[in-house]
Design an enzyme around this catalytic site. Sequence first.
Site, PDB file in Angstrom:
ATOM      1  N   GLY A  78      -7.668 -17.129  13.950  1.00 42.84           N
ATOM      2  CA  GLY A  78      -6.452 -16.448  13.504  1.00 42.84           C
ATOM      3  C   GLY A  78      -5.467 -17.277  12.706  1.00 42.84           C
ATOM      4  O   GLY A  78      -4.769 -16.751  11.855  1.00 42.84           O
ATOM      5  N   GLU A  95      -0.611 -22.017  16.019  1.00 39.33           N
ATOM      6  CA  GLU A  95      -1.174 -20.749  16.522  1.00 39.33           C
ATOM      7  C   GLU A  95      -0.760 -19.608  15.601  1.00 39.33           C
ATOM      8  O   GLU A  95       0.348 -19.623  15.055  1.00 39.33           O
ATOM      9  CB  GLU A  95      -0.596 -20.461  17.911  1.00 39.33           C
ATOM     10  CG  GLU A  95      -1.400 -21.029  19.060  1.00 39.33           C
ATOM     11  CD  GLU A  95      -2.453 -20.053  19.569  1.00 39.33           C
ATOM     12  OE1 GLU A  95      -2.989 -19.270  18.755  1.00 39.33           O
ATOM     13  OE2 GLU A  95      -2.736 -20.091  20.766  1.00 39.33           O
ATOM     14  N   ASP A 104       0.492 -14.642  22.812  1.00 41.91           N
ATOM     15  CA  ASP A 104       0.584 -13.362  23.507  1.00 41.91           C
ATOM     16  C   ASP A 104       0.832 -13.684  24.989  1.00 41.91           C
ATOM     17  O   ASP A 104       1.963 -13.966  25.388  1.00 41.91           O
ATOM     18  CB  ASP A 104      -0.730 -12.617  23.243  1.00 41.91           C
ATOM     19  CG  ASP A 104      -0.771 -11.202  23.762  1.00 41.91           C
ATOM     20  OD1 ASP A 104      -0.337 -10.968  24.883  1.00 41.91           O
ATOM     21  OD2 ASP A 104      -1.261 -10.309  23.061  1.00 41.91           O
ATOM     22  N   LYS A 143       5.077 -13.041  21.290  1.00 39.00           N
ATOM     23  CA  LYS A 143       5.399 -11.799  22.002  1.00 39.00           C
ATOM     24  C   LYS A 143       6.028 -12.164  23.343  1.00 39.00           C
ATOM     25  O   LYS A 143       5.306 -12.328  24.336  1.00 39.00           O
ATOM     26  CB  LYS A 143       4.113 -10.997  22.252  1.00 39.00           C
ATOM     27  CG  LYS A 143       3.461 -10.397  21.018  1.00 39.00           C
ATOM     28  CD  LYS A 143       2.205  -9.634  21.426  1.00 39.00           C
ATOM     29  CE  LYS A 143       1.518  -8.975  20.270  1.00 39.00           C
ATOM     30  NZ  LYS A 143       0.201  -8.406  20.648  1.00 39.00           N
ATOM     31  N   PHE A 159       0.351  -4.323  19.080  1.00 39.20           N
ATOM     32  CA  PHE A 159      -0.783  -4.979  18.441  1.00 39.20           C
ATOM     33  C   PHE A 159      -0.539  -5.083  16.938  1.00 39.20           C
ATOM     34  O   PHE A 159      -0.129  -4.117  16.300  1.00 39.20           O
ATOM     35  CB  PHE A 159      -2.073  -4.202  18.707  1.00 39.20           C
ATOM     36  CG  PHE A 159      -3.287  -4.936  18.235  1.00 39.20           C
ATOM     37  CD1 PHE A 159      -3.828  -5.960  18.993  1.00 39.20           C
ATOM     38  CD2 PHE A 159      -3.876  -4.629  17.016  1.00 39.20           C
ATOM     39  CE1 PHE A 159      -4.937  -6.667  18.550  1.00 39.20           C
ATOM     40  CE2 PHE A 159      -4.987  -5.327  16.568  1.00 39.20           C
ATOM     41  CZ  PHE A 159      -5.510  -6.342  17.336  1.00 39.20           C
ATOM     42  N   ASP A 204      -6.727 -10.347  13.374  1.00 40.56           N
ATOM     43  CA  ASP A 204      -7.758  -9.339  13.173  1.00 40.56           C
ATOM     44  C   ASP A 204      -7.709  -8.208  14.181  1.00 40.56           C
ATOM     45  O   ASP A 204      -7.144  -8.348  15.269  1.00 40.56           O
ATOM     46  CB  ASP A 204      -9.140  -9.989  13.286  1.00 40.56           C
ATOM     47  CG  ASP A 204      -9.484 -10.357  14.730  1.00 40.56           C
ATOM     48  OD1 ASP A 204      -8.700 -11.091  15.354  1.00 40.56           O
ATOM     49  OD2 ASP A 204     -10.518  -9.887  15.239  1.00 40.56           O
ATOM     50  N   ARG A 211      -8.070  -9.593   8.522  1.00 35.29           N
ATOM     51  CA  ARG A 211      -7.515 -10.956   8.399  1.00 35.29           C
ATOM     52  C   ARG A 211      -7.035 -11.255   6.991  1.00 35.29           C
ATOM     53  O   ARG A 211      -6.172 -12.090   6.791  1.00 35.29           O
ATOM     54  CB  ARG A 211      -8.570 -11.997   8.779  1.00 35.29           C
ATOM     55  CG  ARG A 211      -9.004 -11.968  10.228  1.00 35.29           C
ATOM     56  CD  ARG A 211      -9.838 -13.212  10.534  1.00 35.29           C
ATOM     57  NE  ARG A 211     -10.584 -13.117  11.769  1.00 35.29           N
ATOM     58  CZ  ARG A 211     -10.115 -13.383  12.982  1.00 35.29           C
ATOM     59  NH1 ARG A 211      -8.858 -13.747  13.121  1.00 35.29           N
ATOM     60  NH2 ARG A 211     -10.876 -13.277  14.048  1.00 35.29           N
TER      61      ARG A 211
END
Length: 196
Positions: free
Chosen positions: A66, A120, A124, A152, A173, A180, A186
């Site tokens: 990511g 990162e 999450d 988050k 989300f 992704d 992505r």
Amino acid sequence: MGKNTLKIYNLAASITSTMNEITVLDREFSVYITENEIQSRITALAEKINEDLAGKDVLFFGILNGAFLFAADLFRQITLHSQISFIKLASYEGTSSSGKIKELIGWNEDITGKTVIVLEDIVDTGSTLERIIGELTLRKAVEVRICTLLFKPEAYTKDIPIDYIGFEIPNNFVVGYGLDYDGYGRNLKAIYKLTK
Ligand code: IMP
């Protein structure tokens, strides 16, 4: 041929930047953080990191998959004496975090005595981060800082402080700019949130 290629790229760029609603696989998303907003926030983060760590020899660790775009765009703006490497940790399937870490690949560097910055895409629950911090501590990094593009807070279950945050977002989300949905999305230049 050069001219044609350029035209195609320009067209692709303008379509992407005016796209407010998109479908990725079976889900619909709407634009949430634009390309410009992402890029100017990254510039601000890079300036702060350059200032905070001036004079240090820094090793950046991008977390794959990511963070590959975020790491590339941020690292381009780093003026420190620094290196970058990538680690792969796969923990996520579909639209909710499984909380299980499956793989950990790519620890080749000797990080003893180094200042490390973890890059990162999104924090999450914080499980991925916790695992990485554990490894970095075991391998005797002298200083570890965390930099994430997205955070988050409502989903976060750990106490590890996060040093640099691009955007705090609700527990929705999101997809795009490296993030992704089942492997797709992505390549989107902006970040989109799930609408349904
Ligand atoms: P954590 O371990 O629960 O903090 O999850 C971190 C990883 O889950 C991130 O590096 C992402 O790969 C993935 N992830 C968490 N939230 C999202 C999201 O909203 N969209 C896409 N991937 C996400």
